[in-house]
Structure formats: structure tokens, C-alpha cells
Design a protein around this motif. Structure first.
Motif, PDB file in Angstrom:
ATOM      1  N   ALA A 198       9.962   9.230   0.954  1.00  0.00           N
ATOM      2  CA  ALA A 198      10.522   9.148  -0.393  1.00  0.00           C
ATOM      3  C   ALA A 198       9.480   9.272  -1.497  1.00  0.00           C
ATOM      4  O   ALA A 198       9.766   8.985  -2.659  1.00  0.00           O
ATOM      5  N   GLY A 199       8.261   9.682  -1.163  1.00  0.00           N
ATOM      6  CA  GLY A 199       7.264   9.951  -2.197  1.00  0.00           C
ATOM      7  C   GLY A 199       6.955   8.738  -3.041  1.00  0.00           C
ATOM      8  O   GLY A 199       6.681   7.644  -2.536  1.00  0.00           O
ATOM      9  N   THR A 200       7.022   8.918  -4.355  1.00  0.00           N
ATOM     10  CA  THR A 200       6.696   7.829  -5.274  1.00  0.00           C
ATOM     11  C   THR A 200       7.639   6.648  -5.100  1.00  0.00           C
ATOM     12  O   THR A 200       7.289   5.517  -5.453  1.00  0.00           O
ATOM     13  N   TRP A 201       8.818   6.896  -4.581  1.00  0.00           N
ATOM     14  CA  TRP A 201       9.789   5.827  -4.352  1.00  0.00           C
ATOM     15  C   TRP A 201       9.723   5.312  -2.919  1.00  0.00           C
ATOM     16  O   TRP A 201      10.617   4.609  -2.466  1.00  0.00           O
ATOM     17  N   GLY A 202       8.631   5.636  -2.210  1.00  0.00           N
ATOM     18  CA  GLY A 202       8.472   5.173  -0.847  1.00  0.00           C
ATOM     19  C   GLY A 202       8.405   3.661  -0.727  1.00  0.00           C
ATOM     20  O   GLY A 202       8.850   3.086   0.265  1.00  0.00           O
ATOM     21  N   GLY A 203       7.854   3.004  -1.753  1.00  0.00           N
ATOM     22  CA  GLY A 203       7.811   1.549  -1.735  1.00  0.00           C
ATOM     23  C   GLY A 203       9.198   0.950  -1.802  1.00  0.00           C
ATOM     24  O   GLY A 203       9.529   0.008  -1.059  1.00  0.00           O
ATOM     25  N   GLU A 204      10.037   1.504  -2.672  1.00  0.00           N
ATOM     26  CA  GLU A 204      11.409   1.018  -2.806  1.00  0.00           C
ATOM     27  C   GLU A 204      12.206   1.253  -1.526  1.00  0.00           C
ATOM     28  O   GLU A 204      12.918   0.363  -1.043  1.00  0.00           O
ATOM     29  N   VAL A 205      12.097   2.450  -0.956  1.00  0.00           N
ATOM     30  CA  VAL A 205      12.818   2.758   0.277  1.00  0.00           C
ATOM     31  C   VAL A 205      12.311   1.888   1.420  1.00  0.00           C
ATOM     32  O   VAL A 205      13.096   1.381   2.231  1.00  0.00           O
ATOM     33  N   GLY A 206      10.991   1.667   1.482  1.00  0.00           N
ATOM     34  CA  GLY A 206      10.454   0.782   2.504  1.00  0.00           C
ATOM     35  C   GLY A 206      11.029  -0.621   2.403  1.00  0.00           C
ATOM     36  O   GLY A 206      11.379  -1.241   3.416  1.00  0.00           O
ATOM     37  N   ARG A 207      11.164  -1.146   1.181  1.00  0.00           N
ATOM     38  CA  ARG A 207      11.750  -2.484   1.004  1.00  0.00           C
ATOM     39  C   ARG A 207      13.198  -2.500   1.478  1.00  0.00           C
ATOM     40  O   ARG A 207      13.643  -3.464   2.118  1.00  0.00           O
ATOM     41  N   ARG A 208      13.929  -1.446   1.157  1.00  0.00           N
ATOM     42  CA  ARG A 208      15.330  -1.389   1.607  1.00  0.00           C
ATOM     43  C   ARG A 208      15.427  -1.387   3.128  1.00  0.00           C
ATOM     44  O   ARG A 208      16.371  -1.938   3.697  1.00  0.00           O
ATOM     45  N   LEU A 209      14.475  -0.762   3.763  1.00  0.00           N
ATOM     46  CA  LEU A 209      14.473  -0.688   5.220  1.00  0.00           C
ATOM     47  C   LEU A 209      13.882  -1.937   5.868  1.00  0.00           C
ATOM     48  O   LEU A 209      13.832  -2.025   7.101  1.00  0.00           O
ATOM     49  N   GLY A 210      13.431  -2.899   5.061  1.00  0.00           N
ATOM     50  CA  GLY A 210      12.826  -4.108   5.591  1.00  0.00           C
ATOM     51  C   GLY A 210      11.384  -3.941   5.993  1.00  0.00           C
ATOM     52  O   GLY A 210      10.821  -4.786   6.692  1.00  0.00           O
ATOM     53  N   ALA A 211      10.754  -2.837   5.542  1.00  0.00           N
ATOM     54  CA  ALA A 211       9.367  -2.532   5.908  1.00  0.00           C
ATOM     55  C   ALA A 211       8.614  -2.105   4.644  1.00  0.00           C
ATOM     56  O   ALA A 211       8.281  -0.924   4.483  1.00  0.00           O
ATOM     57  N   PRO A 212       8.347  -3.042   3.736  1.00  0.00           N
ATOM     58  CA  PRO A 212       7.728  -2.666   2.454  1.00  0.00           C
ATOM     59  C   PRO A 212       6.297  -2.154   2.615  1.00  0.00           C
ATOM     60  O   PRO A 212       5.531  -2.656   3.442  1.00  0.00           O
ATOM     61  N   VAL A 213       5.972  -1.133   1.849  1.00  0.00           N
ATOM     62  CA  VAL A 213       4.608  -0.629   1.734  1.00  0.00           C
ATOM     63  C   VAL A 213       4.294  -0.524   0.248  1.00  0.00           C
ATOM     64  O   VAL A 213       5.179  -0.271  -0.568  1.00  0.00           O
ATOM     65  N   GLU A 214       3.029  -0.720  -0.086  1.00  0.00           N
ATOM     66  CA  GLU A 214       2.648  -0.735  -1.495  1.00  0.00           C
ATOM     67  C   GLU A 214       2.370   0.687  -1.975  1.00  0.00           C
ATOM     68  O   GLU A 214       1.273   1.218  -1.807  1.00  0.00           O
ATOM     69  N   ILE A 215       3.386   1.299  -2.561  1.00  0.00           N
ATOM     70  CA  ILE A 215       3.267   2.628  -3.147  1.00  0.00           C
ATOM     71  C   ILE A 215       3.542   2.490  -4.643  1.00  0.00           C
ATOM     72  O   ILE A 215       4.606   2.009  -5.034  1.00  0.00           O
ATOM     73  N   LEU A 216       2.582   2.886  -5.471  1.00  0.00           N
ATOM     74  CA  LEU A 216       2.694   2.731  -6.913  1.00  0.00           C
ATOM     75  C   LEU A 216       2.676   4.103  -7.589  1.00  0.00           C
ATOM     76  O   LEU A 216       2.035   5.034  -7.102  1.00  0.00           O
ATOM     77  N   PRO A 217       3.361   4.243  -8.722  1.00  0.00           N
ATOM     78  CA  PRO A 217       3.323   5.519  -9.443  1.00  0.00           C
ATOM     79  C   PRO A 217       2.042   5.675 -10.247  1.00  0.00           C
ATOM     80  O   PRO A 217       1.592   4.737 -10.917  1.00  0.00           O
ATOM     81  N   ARG A 218       1.435   6.842 -10.194  1.00  0.00           N
ATOM     82  CA  ARG A 218       0.249   7.162 -10.978  1.00  0.00           C
ATOM     83  C   ARG A 218       0.559   8.440 -11.760  1.00  0.00           C
ATOM     84  O   ARG A 218       0.669   9.517 -11.182  1.00  0.00           O
ATOM     85  N   ARG A 219       0.722   8.288 -13.067  1.00  0.00           N
ATOM     86  CA  ARG A 219       1.220   9.398 -13.885  1.00  0.00           C
ATOM     87  C   ARG A 219       0.156  10.461 -14.120  1.00  0.00           C
ATOM     88  O   ARG A 219      -1.034  10.156 -14.256  1.00  0.00           O
ATOM     89  N   GLY A 220       0.603  11.710 -14.157  1.00  0.00           N
ATOM     90  CA  GLY A 220      -0.289  12.819 -14.454  1.00  0.00           C
ATOM     91  C   GLY A 220       0.413  13.878 -15.278  1.00  0.00           C
ATOM     92  O   GLY A 220       1.625  14.062 -15.175  1.00  0.00           O
ATOM     93  N   PHE A 221      -0.354  14.589 -16.117  1.00  0.00           N
ATOM     94  CA  PHE A 221       0.153  15.666 -16.968  1.00  0.00           C
ATOM     95  C   PHE A 221      -0.419  17.005 -16.509  1.00  0.00           C
ATOM     96  O   PHE A 221      -1.551  17.075 -16.018  1.00  0.00           O
ATOM     97  N   VAL A 222       0.353  18.057 -16.709  1.00  0.00           N
ATOM     98  CA  VAL A 222      -0.094  19.422 -16.465  1.00  0.00           C
ATOM     99  C   VAL A 222       0.335  20.268 -17.662  1.00  0.00           C
ATOM    100  O   VAL A 222       1.470  20.150 -18.141  1.00  0.00           O
ATOM    101  N   LEU A 223      -0.561  21.120 -18.143  1.00  0.00           N
ATOM    102  CA  LEU A 223      -0.253  22.055 -19.220  1.00  0.00           C
ATOM    103  C   LEU A 223      -0.044  23.443 -18.625  1.00  0.00           C
ATOM    104  O   LEU A 223      -0.704  23.812 -17.650  1.00  0.00           O
TER     105      LEU A 223
END
Length: 386
Positions: A198-223
Motif C-alpha cells: 500500500a505504499g505510503t499507506w502501508g502503515g495504515e494497512v499494516g495496522r488494519r491487518l494487525g501487523a503495524p509497520v512504521e511507514i511515514l509520508p515524506r513529501r516531495g515536489f517535482v517541476l
């Protein structure tokens, strides 16, 4: 084996591609369209040049080979696979010395590196006076959304299914083992394994599955610039980019990354900052990226930026992806936390996930050789997240 892959981005598509090729019964679920998350917000980089020797570089080396195989099957023009190579440039003699030490270590780990004295021999439009750089001929690029759609399409041709607009909740059986997922309409989709891609939402999906992992969003810009005649031959970036990738800072960091596309536009990055899921436009970041690109390629001073986009890299505290079965919940397999390297690492991640599901090596991916990516590296005591 019935496998549900949660996430239809580039990593989820690669997991489906390899699992279906291995003969597994695969269903891909995503609450949004194919490739609509982080995949659609990146540049499509397939890089060895920015990887330090270790578990991520080993995964990247395998992935580079598998991208060639996937490109041959899908058609390189279909996914815009370009073996353009990368050029890392230094702005000072001291930075060049550090870059060369880094490249020597990479070469010892199996990466092809070539020292460059006159960078304008490779990129004629670079600023004059740069002391040198390192050329990485294995670096490449794809159009990421096309690549995700192509991999998922190939998986479907092998029997996989894909359903979008689907949020999921786990269904567990005896001993807490996953036996399926419940979709938004309340239906239960049976599964022997659920892959958290689930990419950036992997932490949320892991919690739903009962297996949390610490995945945090790190914002980036592209021109993105106006289309131009071919002006830039490689992916070109400054030597400080590698340090920014490995940084633990939550604050804003920018380093110059410039490359052309097949359509003629030029992509300019890269910024990194941890601001949660804040999608606000920040003109100061845009200005910093533009200024850095103009220092590297002076002709860009008269080039129009036609749009900017921003997204969130799935940041893991140790800068390594989480790939493999979770010991807390039998049947859960993680494939997330790739930060800005998801496109490049996707094929090898899919092969490694498939190897874990099969219990044996698959397409060069051997679980025993990639133990440093397992989720249990974050677990302590009773198996709680550290």
C-alpha cells in the motif's frame, strides 16, 4: 495459493506480475485507480547510483535485471523504458573526492561506475567549471503509471484479477492467521496470504491487518518544463542528493536532480520533508528547486515551468523497504516502505514476495539473501513494534 495484494501502485503491480507468473491465484485491491498514489507522483527512476552497499543495493541490482526482462515482455516503448544512464556531478573538489570514494565502494559491490573528468563531454549543456563526476551506465527510467498498468495487465493475462475502489479489513481464523479480507460491500474474499503493498499507506494497512509497520509520508515536489528539443542525455544530479536520500531530518532538504523525458519535457527535483499528508503548495520549495536546476543547467533560466506536482514517499526509519512475512500475523506479507525507490525496486520486490509465498527462490530472489529487509528487524520483546 490464493493471494490478495493490497495496493495497485508499481510495487503491488509487480507483486501481482510475479505471483501470477508463478501460478498463484492473485487478486489486487486498491481504494483508488491503478498507480494513482505515489506511483503517479514520481519520476520513474531505476537507480543504482544513489544506493549505498547493503540490502537495498542488492535488491536494486536484481531489480535492474528484472526491469530489462519485464521491458522485453511488455515492450520498452509501452512503458517508456530508457537505459539512459546517470551522471552524478560534484560542485567542489572536496565533493568530488567524497563521490569517488562512494563510487569505489559501489563498484566493489558490483555496480558499474565510470569516473568523469570533463562532465560536459557527457552533458554539453552543463554549467562550465564543474570539477568532475561519476557516470552510472546502468541507471534507467520508465514512465511509472504506464509501467504499473503494464505489469498489472501482464498479471491479468496470467489470470490475476484487479478491483479498484475497494477498502479492505482482515478476516482471521484459528491462531490469528489471515484467511481473507472483507471488502467495502461486506463481502469476504478468501485468501491464504495478504500482501501489504500500500505504499505510503502501508502503515495504515499494516495496522488494519494487525501487523503495524512504521511507514511515514515524506513529501516531495517535482517541476515540469515546457517541451524542448533533446537537451539532457542522462539523469543528472548533484552529489549531495545521496546524502539527502539517507538523511533522517524531518525538515526541508533540496538537492538538484534534472532529467529529460521522451515527450521533451524536463523533470526537476528533488525535495524531501516530513510534514504528514499536507498537500499544500509551497512556492519556496519550487523556487529552491528551480534555482538549483538553473545553476546546473544555465539554459533553464529561460525555460518555462508549466506545472508542478507533489506526492509522498513511503519513508521507513532505517531507509530500507520492508519485504517479507510478518511473524505476528501468519499470512501477512509486507512489501512497502521503499521511500523514493519504489519504481526501481518494484520488480525485485515482487519476485522476493513471490519467493516468500512459494517458500523457495524465484527469478533470482532468494529470501535467505535478503533477510535484512524482513519486518522482524523492527520487533522487540513480545513482537511489538520497536
Amino acid at each position: 495459493m490464493r493471494v490478495v495484494v493490497v495496493g495497485a501502485g508499481i510495487v503491488g503491480a509487480a507483486c501481482a506480475f510475479h505471483a501470477a507468473a508463478a501460478g498463484l491465484d492473485v487478486t489486487v485491491l486498491d481504494r483508488g485507480p491503478v498507480g494513482a498514489g505515489t506511483t503517479s507522483r514520481g519520476e520513474g527512476n531505476i537507480l543504482l547510483s544513489d544506493k549505498r552497499p547493503g540490502p537495498e543495493l542488492e535488491l536494486a541490482r536484481l531489480s535492474r535485471e528484472l526491469w530489462d526482462e519485464a521491458g522485453a515482455e511488455l515492450g520498452p516503448h509501452t512503458v517508456e523504458l530508457q537505459a539512459k544512464g546517470g551522471l552524478v556531478v560534484a560542485s567542489t573538489p572536496g565533493a568530488l573526492a567524497g563521490l569517488q570514494v562512494f563510487a569505489t565502494r559501489q563498484a566493489a559491490a558490483g555496480v558499474r561506475t565510470e569516473r568523469v573528468g570533463c562532465t560536459r563531454d557527457l552533458e554539453p549543456h552543463l554549467a562550465p567549471g564543474l570539477p568532475g563526476g561519476v557516470h552510472y551506465p546502468q541507471d534507467a527510467q520508465v514512465q511509472p503509471v504506464l509501467a504499473a498498468a503494464g505489469l498489472l495487465g501482464a498479471a491479468r493475462r496470467r489470470g490475476a484479477r484487479a478491483r479498484t475502489g475497494e477498502a479492505v479489513a482482515p478476516v482471521t481464523g484459528r491462531g490469528g492467521r489471515i484467511r481473507g479480507v472483507r471488502t467495502a460491500d461486506g463481502a469476504v474474499l478468501p485468501a491464504d496470504a495478504v500482501v501489504n503493498a500500500a505504499g505510503t499507506w502501508g502503515g495504515e494497512v499494516g495496522r488494519r491487518l494487525g501487523a503495524p509497520v512504521e511507514i511515514l509520508p515524506r513529501r516531495g515536489f517535482v517541476l515540469v518544463t515546457q517541451p524542448l528539443p533533446p537537451m539532457i542525455r542522462h539523469k543528472v544530479y548533484s552529489a549531495d542528493y545521496v546524502a539527502d536520500v539517507a538523511s533522517d531530518s524531518a525538515g526541508l532538504e533540496t538537492s538538484c536532480v534534472v532529467e529529460g523525458t521522451r515527450a521533451g519535457t524536463i523533470l526537476i527535483g528533488a525535495s524531501r520533508e516530513r510534514v504528514g499528508f499536507d498537500t499544500a503548495m509551497d512556492p519556496a520549495v519550487v523556487a529552491a528547486l528551480a534555482a538549483g536546476a538553473c545553476r546546473l543547467f544555465p539554459f533553464l533560466r529561460t525555460t518555462q515551468v508549466i506545472r508542478t506536482y507533489r506526492g509522498f514517499r513511503p519513508y521507513c526509519p532505517d531507509h530500507l523497504p520492508v519485504v517479507g512475512p510478518d511473524p505476528r500475523v501468519p499470512g501477512v506479507v509486507h512489501a512497502c516502505g521503499h521511500e523514493g525507490a519504489g519504481v526501481g525496486l518494484a520488480p525485485a520486490t515482487g519476485a522476493l514476495v513471490t519467493a516468500h509465498l512459494l517458500g523457495r527462490p524465484w527469478r533470482g530472489a532468494d529470501p535467505a539473501a535478503h533477510a535484512g529487509l524482513l519486518p522482524d528487524r523492527f520487533l522487540t520483546g513480545e513482537g511489538a513494534p520497536s
